[in-house]
Design a protein around this motif. Structure first.
Motif, PDB file in Angstrom:
ATOM      1  N   LYS A  84       0.851  -1.190   0.000  1.00  0.00           N
ATOM      2  CA  LYS A  84       0.000   0.000   0.000  1.00  0.00           C
ATOM      3  C   LYS A  84       0.886   1.239   0.000  1.00  0.00           C
ATOM      4  CE  LYS A  84      -3.390   2.464   2.838  1.00  0.00           C
ATOM      5  NZ  LYS A  84      -4.119   2.502   4.117  1.00  0.00           N
ATOM      6  N   PRO A  85       1.105   1.860  -1.172  1.00  0.00           N
ATOM      7  CA  PRO A  85       0.703   1.392  -2.506  1.00  0.00           C
ATOM      8  C   PRO A  85       1.852   0.633  -3.169  1.00  0.00           C
ATOM      9  CG  PRO A  85       1.457   3.625  -2.656  1.00  0.00           C
ATOM     10  CD  PRO A  85       1.643   3.226  -1.221  1.00  0.00           C
ATOM     11  N   VAL A  86       1.612   0.196  -4.442  1.00  0.00           N
ATOM     12  CA  VAL A  86       2.650  -0.431  -5.254  1.00  0.00           C
ATOM     13  C   VAL A  86       2.608   0.188  -6.652  1.00  0.00           C
ATOM     14  CG1 VAL A  86       2.562  -2.612  -3.992  1.00  0.00           C
ATOM     15  CG2 VAL A  86       1.158  -2.307  -6.045  1.00  0.00           C
ATOM     16  N   GLN A  87       3.705   0.029  -7.377  1.00  0.00           N
ATOM     17  CA  GLN A  87       3.753   0.412  -8.787  1.00  0.00           C
ATOM     18  C   GLN A  87       4.224  -0.785  -9.594  1.00  0.00           C
ATOM     19  OE1 GLN A  87       5.825   4.000  -9.832  1.00  0.00           O
ATOM     20  NE2 GLN A  87       4.450   5.313  -8.668  1.00  0.00           N
ATOM     21  N   TRP A  88       3.884  -0.760 -10.890  1.00  0.00           N
ATOM     22  CA  TRP A  88       4.168  -1.908 -11.743  1.00  0.00           C
ATOM     23  C   TRP A  88       5.123  -1.521 -12.872  1.00  0.00           C
ATOM     24  CZ3 TRP A  88       2.260  -6.749 -10.598  1.00  0.00           C
ATOM     25  CH2 TRP A  88       1.244  -6.802  -9.652  1.00  0.00           C
ATOM     26  N   GLY A  89       5.955  -2.479 -13.235  1.00  0.00           N
ATOM     27  CA  GLY A  89       6.791  -2.353 -14.422  1.00  0.00           C
ATOM     28  C   GLY A  89       6.400  -3.440 -15.408  1.00  0.00           C
ATOM     29  N   VAL A  90       6.259  -3.075 -16.686  1.00  0.00           N
ATOM     30  CA  VAL A  90       5.808  -4.013 -17.709  1.00  0.00           C
ATOM     31  C   VAL A  90       6.750  -3.913 -18.905  1.00  0.00           C
ATOM     32  CG1 VAL A  90       3.405  -3.859 -16.970  1.00  0.00           C
ATOM     33  CG2 VAL A  90       4.249  -2.290 -18.717  1.00  0.00           C
ATOM     34  N   MET A 127       6.159   0.724  -2.409  1.00  0.00           N
ATOM     35  CA  MET A 127       6.450   2.153  -2.263  1.00  0.00           C
ATOM     36  C   MET A 127       6.663   2.496  -0.789  1.00  0.00           C
ATOM     37  SD  MET A 127       6.263   3.046  -5.443  1.00  0.00           S
ATOM     38  CE  MET A 127       6.176   4.842  -5.396  1.00  0.00           C
ATOM     39  N   TYR A 128       7.664   3.350  -0.545  1.00  0.00           N
ATOM     40  CA  TYR A 128       7.885   3.895   0.797  1.00  0.00           C
ATOM     41  C   TYR A 128       7.400   5.333   0.782  1.00  0.00           C
ATOM     42  CZ  TYR A 128      10.165   5.456   5.076  1.00  0.00           C
ATOM     43  OH  TYR A 128      10.422   5.975   6.313  1.00  0.00           O
ATOM     44  N   CYS A 129       6.472   5.657   1.671  1.00  0.00           N
ATOM     45  CA  CYS A 129       5.813   6.967   1.632  1.00  0.00           C
ATOM     46  C   CYS A 129       6.025   7.727   2.936  1.00  0.00           C
ATOM     47  CB  CYS A 129       4.317   6.810   1.370  1.00  0.00           C
ATOM     48  SG  CYS A 129       3.928   6.040  -0.226  1.00  0.00           S
ATOM     49  N   GLU A 130       6.303   9.002   2.804  1.00  0.00           N
ATOM     50  CA  GLU A 130       6.302   9.949   3.913  1.00  0.00           C
ATOM     51  C   GLU A 130       5.299  11.037   3.561  1.00  0.00           C
ATOM     52  OE1 GLU A 130      10.249  11.324   4.479  1.00  0.00           O
ATOM     53  OE2 GLU A 130      10.989   9.436   5.299  1.00  0.00           O
ATOM     54  N   ASP A 131       4.159  10.998   4.234  1.00  0.00           N
ATOM     55  CA  ASP A 131       3.027  11.852   3.873  1.00  0.00           C
ATOM     56  C   ASP A 131       2.641  11.579   2.420  1.00  0.00           C
ATOM     57  OD1 ASP A 131       2.868  12.883   6.404  1.00  0.00           O
ATOM     58  OD2 ASP A 131       4.199  14.567   5.981  1.00  0.00           O
ATOM     59  N   THR A 132       2.795  12.580   1.546  1.00  0.00           N
ATOM     60  CA  THR A 132       2.412  12.387   0.139  1.00  0.00           C
ATOM     61  C   THR A 132       3.606  12.100  -0.765  1.00  0.00           C
ATOM     62  OG1 THR A 132       2.570  14.785  -0.231  1.00  0.00           O
ATOM     63  CG2 THR A 132       0.406  13.885   0.392  1.00  0.00           C
ATOM     64  N   ASP A 133       4.806  12.048  -0.194  1.00  0.00           N
ATOM     65  CA  ASP A 133       6.023  11.801  -0.974  1.00  0.00           C
ATOM     66  C   ASP A 133       6.331  10.315  -0.954  1.00  0.00           C
ATOM     67  OD1 ASP A 133       8.360  12.053  -2.382  1.00  0.00           O
ATOM     68  OD2 ASP A 133       9.567  12.619  -0.640  1.00  0.00           O
ATOM     69  N   HIS A 191      -5.866  -1.343  -4.545  1.00  0.00           N
ATOM     70  CA  HIS A 191      -6.816  -1.527  -3.465  1.00  0.00           C
ATOM     71  C   HIS A 191      -6.177  -1.107  -2.148  1.00  0.00           C
ATOM     72  CE1 HIS A 191      -9.810  -3.633  -5.959  1.00  0.00           C
ATOM     73  NE2 HIS A 191      -8.758  -4.175  -6.578  1.00  0.00           N
ATOM     74  N   GLN A 192      -6.893  -1.308  -1.061  1.00  0.00           N
ATOM     75  CA  GLN A 192      -6.408  -0.812   0.220  1.00  0.00           C
ATOM     76  C   GLN A 192      -5.099  -1.471   0.640  1.00  0.00           C
ATOM     77  OE1 GLN A 192      -9.208  -1.161   3.407  1.00  0.00           O
ATOM     78  NE2 GLN A 192      -7.942  -0.071   4.884  1.00  0.00           N
ATOM     79  N   ARG A 193      -4.974  -2.758   0.426  1.00  0.00           N
ATOM     80  CA  ARG A 193      -3.784  -3.469   0.893  1.00  0.00           C
ATOM     81  C   ARG A 193      -2.986  -4.142  -0.216  1.00  0.00           C
ATOM     82  NH1 ARG A 193      -5.783  -6.583   6.437  1.00  0.00           N
ATOM     83  NH2 ARG A 193      -6.429  -4.697   7.581  1.00  0.00           N
ATOM     84  N   TYR A 194      -3.419  -4.038  -1.453  1.00  0.00           N
ATOM     85  CA  TYR A 194      -2.706  -4.700  -2.545  1.00  0.00           C
ATOM     86  C   TYR A 194      -3.041  -4.020  -3.860  1.00  0.00           C
ATOM     87  CZ  TYR A 194      -7.255  -6.948  -3.189  1.00  0.00           C
ATOM     88  OH  TYR A 194      -8.587  -7.184  -3.378  1.00  0.00           O
ATOM     89  N   GLY A 195      -2.179  -4.256  -4.849  1.00  0.00           N
ATOM     90  CA  GLY A 195      -2.404  -3.760  -6.194  1.00  0.00           C
ATOM     91  C   GLY A 195      -2.659  -4.918  -7.138  1.00  0.00           C
TER      92      GLY A 195
END
Length: 392
Positions: free
Chosen positions: A110-116, A157-163, A133-137
């Motif tokens: 939460k969240p994740v990004q994809w490479g294709v 993804m590692y998030c600090e607030d919105t970054d 989704h809330q706990r998975y992509g």
């Protein structure tokens, strides 16, 4: 009547109870007086705190709460394939999905990004859908074809607030084959592809197959024949293709891959391999003048030399004082093999200055260039007057 006779055992018990009540009342009254004496007008009494241990601090310390940054660290990333009827299967290094079927991958985070594969990033024809989704992509690819064969990656993804930023070291990858009964190689719009062979760089021939079951060989167009793949000089990886680990001049030419599966046999794109002898490092030129103080009228030679690997091209350029007045440039270039165990050569450029004049005094700069870089060196020349002949 004596008091002792009157009281008896029962009277003594009543008297003891009265004495105990009197003592308790006196203690409570003293404690109240003590508290009232410690409380002065305008000053609030100190709250009584439980002692947790011995402390040397006499006064309370004010602690300012630091603002907290809300950070979200991804849990252990897990990549699964969604099968029919809501079944899930944890993926390995590779999976196979029949062409035409829908591929659905689920990645916890939460969240994740994809490479294709690159072509899907450029144009997926609306077949690719990614939902967080809330706990998975979830990545869903419909109407799959052999061209979809490639590597699919989930980046937590590692998030600090919105970054947010990708955690590359925690990424999970899977190579997906889409076996196509009519296409053994991932389709390409190019009939041939030019590839540069560098002396010190492994070279990849990217003939990717759509099925891991296909048998693949490497062929040379002229003279025709199969190229030996020994796993050391040349190796094959079903997810990448053929790799030439130490390119040499004899590897140059037109090569292609041939895949066989059952009764189907197909050829890949042709690869035009062009050999370039790449140096290990930028050149290290050495400059030297035949004389640092030539007299007017004498000839001057300024040489610039580079020692390096054999067959490596080195180009030289010059800057010299006579350029300012349009004095023409005369040079002699040469390449000489150097004896010894390693194949080495000396590349040299010599600047010729005939009949030196005063305008030839100054700095001479040589710049040597090879495929790895550029380096310049300089030397100074001082022109002195011509010596007068002695009288007899």
């Amino acid at each position: 009547m004596p008091l002792g006779n009157f009281m008896g055992s029962k009277g003594r018990w009543v008297l003891s109870a009265l004495l105990i009540c009197a003592v308790i009342f006196e203690l409570a009254h003293c404690q109240k007086d003590t508290q009232e004496r410690r409380t002065t007008p305008g000053r609030k009494p100190k709250p009584i705190k439980p002692k947790l241990g011995k402390s040397t601090n006499k006064e309370p310390i004010a602690v300012t709460a630091k603002p907290k940054i809300r950070a979200t660290a991804a849990a252990r990333t897990v990549l699964t394939q969604v099968l029919n009827r809501g079944k899930f299967k944890k993926v390995g290094e590779t999976i196979s999905v029949q062409t035409g079927d829908t591929m659905e991958l689920r990645c916890r985070g939460k969240p994740v990004q994809w490479g294709v594969p690159q072509y899907l990033e450029e144009d997926d024809d609306g077949r690719l859908r990614i939902v967080q989704h809330q706990r998975y992509g979830v990545l869903t690819l419909v109407n799959t074809t052999g061209a979809d064969t490639g590597e699919y990656t989930c980046f937590p993804m590692y998030c600090e607030d919105t970054d947010c930023r990708k955690e590359y070291n925690k990424a999970v990858k899977v190579f997906v084959f889409f076996p196509d009964p009519h296409e053994l190689f991932v389709p390409s719009s190019d009939y041939y592809e030019a590839i540069q062979l560098r002396t010190n760089w492994p070279t990849l021939l990217p003939c990717q197959v759509t099925s891991p079951e296909a048998k693949v060989t490497l062929q040379r167009e002229f003279p025709p024949g199969e190229v030996a793949v020994d796993g050391s000089e040349i190796s094959f990886n079903v997810k990448r293709g053929f790799t030439i680990h130490r390119p040499r001049p004899h590897h140059a030419g037109a090569l292609f891959c041939v895949a066989s599966l059952g009764d189907l046999r197909q050829s890949s794109t042709k690869y035009m391999l062009i050999y370039v002898n790449y140096p290990m490092a930028p050149p290290a030129p050495v400059i030297q003048a035949s004389s640092s103080s030539p007299a007017v009228g004498e000839n001057l030679r300024v040489s610039c030399s580079v020692v390096g690997e054999q067959d490596v091209v080195v180009e030289f350029t010059w800057e010299y004082p006579g350029q300012e007045i349009g004095r023409p440039l005369y040079t002699q270039d040469s390449v000489t093999p150097i004896g010894g165990g390693a194949a080495r050569q000396q590349s040299q450029s010599v600047l010729l200055v005939d009949e030196v004049r005063d305008v030839d005094q100054g700095a001479y700069t040589c710049t040597a260039v090879n495929l790895q870089g550029t380096k310049s060196v300089s030397t100074s020349v001082k022109v002195v007057p011509k010596a007068k002949p002695r009288k007899p």
